[in-house]
Design an enzyme around this catalytic site. Structure first.
Site, short mmCIF file in Angstrom:
data_model
loop_
_atom_site.label_atom_id
_atom_site.label_comp_id
_atom_site.label_asym_id
_atom_site.label_seq_id
_atom_site.Cartn_x
_atom_site.Cartn_y
_atom_site.Cartn_z
N LYS A 166 0.83 -1.20 -0.11
CA LYS A 166 -0.09 -0.07 -0.10
C LYS A 166 0.79 1.17 0.00
CE LYS A 166 -2.15 -1.06 3.89
NZ LYS A 166 -1.54 -2.17 4.07
N ARG A 184 0.29 -10.06 12.89
CA ARG A 184 -0.40 -8.82 12.02
C ARG A 184 -1.42 -9.15 11.12
NH1 ARG A 184 4.45 -5.78 10.08
NH2 ARG A 184 2.92 -4.21 9.49
N ARG A 200 -8.95 1.76 9.85
CA ARG A 200 -8.48 0.39 10.26
C ARG A 200 -9.52 -0.42 10.50
NH1 ARG A 200 -3.08 -0.46 10.24
NH2 ARG A 200 -1.70 1.40 10.51
N ARG A 245 13.99 -6.93 10.69
CA ARG A 245 13.23 -6.18 11.80
C ARG A 245 12.22 -7.15 12.58
NH1 ARG A 245 10.10 -1.68 8.33
NH2 ARG A 245 8.54 -3.19 9.17
N ARG A 293 12.50 -9.80 3.97
CA ARG A 293 13.23 -8.39 4.08
C ARG A 293 14.32 -8.21 4.99
NH1 ARG A 293 7.81 -4.48 3.84
NH2 ARG A 293 7.71 -4.88 5.84
#
Length: 210
Positions: free
Chosen positions: A13, A167, A88, A156, A123
């Site tokens: 996004k 999440r 949200r 991370r 990542r």
């Protein structure tokens, strides 16, 4: 154009918001950024938000929406905006409507959970210079080492697979119902994730009639 971007964490996004902000010459309104700016600038709603943040509490919807209203009243939003990270939840969407904040389209980027987990857990970030890499789509020249400054790359905490799954569960429970909310108003468009950023951009442009 007044646009909301929907999609799971890691769906792209933020990347697409940046691209269409430039293409349409309208600002991207990221709730995290404007919350920090309002607190820094000491606006009335920003001062309210700071009290919650400093006491370690979640900023309530009413305060977040007040900050969004402050930001959307600025001149650069006159021709439209892209909301990223807001709403949200359905109560937030209802509160936006009750404040008279209308949107033209809610666009959802559809990506499977498996792809999200692979994408985010792959990542790698440089703690020194901030450069980011991906073990598959954008690997560093030397495994685990930043191309730019030579520091050791890290994962991370947000990108650890168990964190990503948590999440995603929150997204499916709290945010995904927004698709039905906006579909009922005739404002939902969906775009399937494509193999490249450019192909996803092209699909979004097609969906928006650009």
């Amino acid at each position: 154009m007044k646009l909301i971007l929907l999609g799971a964490p890691g769906a792209g996004k933020g990347t697409q918001a940046e691209i269409f902000s430039k293409r349409l010459n309208i600002p991207t309104i990221s709730t995290g950024n404007i919350l920090r700016a309002a607190m820094k600038n000491g606006t009335p709603v920003g001062l309210q938000a700071r009290e919650y943040v400093e006491s370690g509490k979640l900023v309530p919807d009413a305060v977040v929406i007040g900050i969004v209203q402050e930001r959307l009243a600025e001149p650069d939003c006159a021709d439209g905006y892209i909301l990223d990270g807001m709403p949200r939840t359905i109560p937030q969407a209802e509160a936006l409507e009750s404040c008279g904040i209308e949107i033209d389209c809610a666009l959802s980027i559809e990506v499977s959970d498996d792809v999200i987990i692979e994408r985010m857990s792959g990542r790698r970030t440089c703690p020194d210079c901030g450069a980011s890499f991906h073990v598959r789509s954008n690997p560093p020249k030397q495994d685990g080492v930043c191309d730019l400054c030579g520091a050791a790359l890290t994962i991370r905490a947000d990108d650890a697979p168990e964190t990503v799954r948590a999440r995603l569960a929150t997204y499916h429970q709290e945010t995904e119902p927004l698709k039905a909310f906006y579909a009922a108003r005739g404002k939902l468009k969906t775009v399937d994730n494509q193999p490249t950023i450019e192909a996803t951009t092209a699909e979004i442009a097609r969906a928006l009639g650009l």
